[in-house]
Design a protein around this motif. Structure first.
Motif, mmCIF file in Angstrom:
data_model
loop_
_atom_site.group_PDB
_atom_site.id
_atom_site.type_symbol
_atom_site.label_atom_id
_atom_site.label_comp_id
_atom_site.label_asym_id
_atom_site.label_seq_id
_atom_site.Cartn_x
_atom_site.Cartn_y
_atom_site.Cartn_z
ATOM 1 N N SER A 172 10.596 -19.352 5.400
ATOM 2 C CA SER A 172 11.514 -18.220 5.208
ATOM 3 C C SER A 172 12.411 -18.361 3.982
ATOM 4 O O SER A 172 13.048 -17.396 3.580
ATOM 5 C CB SER A 172 12.378 -18.001 6.449
ATOM 6 N N GLN A 214 4.867 -19.506 8.035
ATOM 7 C CA GLN A 214 5.855 -18.810 7.210
ATOM 8 C C GLN A 214 7.004 -19.744 6.868
ATOM 9 O O GLN A 214 7.563 -20.408 7.741
ATOM 10 C CB GLN A 214 6.394 -17.596 7.942
ATOM 11 N N ASP A 224 9.070 -10.028 2.279
ATOM 12 C CA ASP A 224 10.529 -10.024 2.314
ATOM 13 C C ASP A 224 11.064 -11.175 3.158
ATOM 14 O O ASP A 224 12.187 -11.623 2.975
ATOM 15 C CB ASP A 224 11.050 -8.700 2.876
ATOM 16 N N SER A 225 10.239 -11.645 4.110
ATOM 17 C CA SER A 225 10.647 -12.723 5.000
ATOM 18 C C SER A 225 10.299 -14.105 4.476
ATOM 19 O O SER A 225 10.528 -15.096 5.158
ATOM 20 C CB SER A 225 9.995 -12.529 6.370
ATOM 21 N N ASP A 272 17.049 -22.384 6.340
ATOM 22 C CA ASP A 272 15.882 -21.520 6.517
ATOM 23 C C ASP A 272 14.935 -22.136 7.539
ATOM 24 O O ASP A 272 15.172 -23.236 8.032
ATOM 25 C CB ASP A 272 15.195 -21.279 5.167
#
Length: 151
Positions: A62, A60, A43-44, A68
């Motif tokens: 985002s 990660q 979800d992230s 982002d």
């Protein structure tokens, strides 16, 4: 030591959103040691995990807009430890002297090496440098911190 880290060459001062995933995967493929890096979607955002020496490193992305974030982290020491005050003093000293664009932090019950940057204006060299700095710091300090503070 992190001072030996050199960013990957960049042909332009800024990368496009279409290239961020490709750049991240290229950097990880050059750094990972052992089994193939893992990649997934949460979800992230999109997340990768790879091994660098004795460290597990997470990257990660985002999202795909300039607002982002790119976040890189690596757990280096589970908490609690034998001498928290001495550990915190050491981490603050390391944050001042050795971590460059990364830093030591406490999250999810662990000491972690972390670097975060918004994607706006990011270059391929910056992406490579951030991932390399976190991986190198984590590999350099995980075993030493465990030996000194886990008892």
């Amino acid at each position: 030591m992190v001072s030996d880290v050199q960013p990957a060459p960049s042909t332009s001062s800024e990368t496009s959103p279409e290239n961020w995933v490709e750049i991240i995967e290229t950097v990880i493929s050059g750094l990972h040691q052992g089994e193939a890096p893992l990649v997934g979607q949460t979800d992230s955002g999109k997340i990768w995990m790879f091994r660098y020496g004795s460290a597990e490193v997470f990257v990660q992305l985002s999202g795909h807009t300039e607002e982002d974030f790119l976040t890189i982290w690596s757990p280096v020491l589970p908490l609690p430890v034998t001498d928290e005050l001495a550990l915190y003093r050491k981490l603050l000293t390391l944050n001042w002297l050795t971590t460059l664009e990364a830093h030591f932090a406490i999250a999810e019950g662990q000491v972690q090496v972390v670097a975060t940057r918004t994607l706006g204006g990011i270059s391929a060299g910056e992406i490579a440098r951030l991932i390399t700095i976190v991986a190198t710091l984590a590999d350099d300090y995980d075993d030493a911190l465990k030996a000194e503070f886990k008892g």
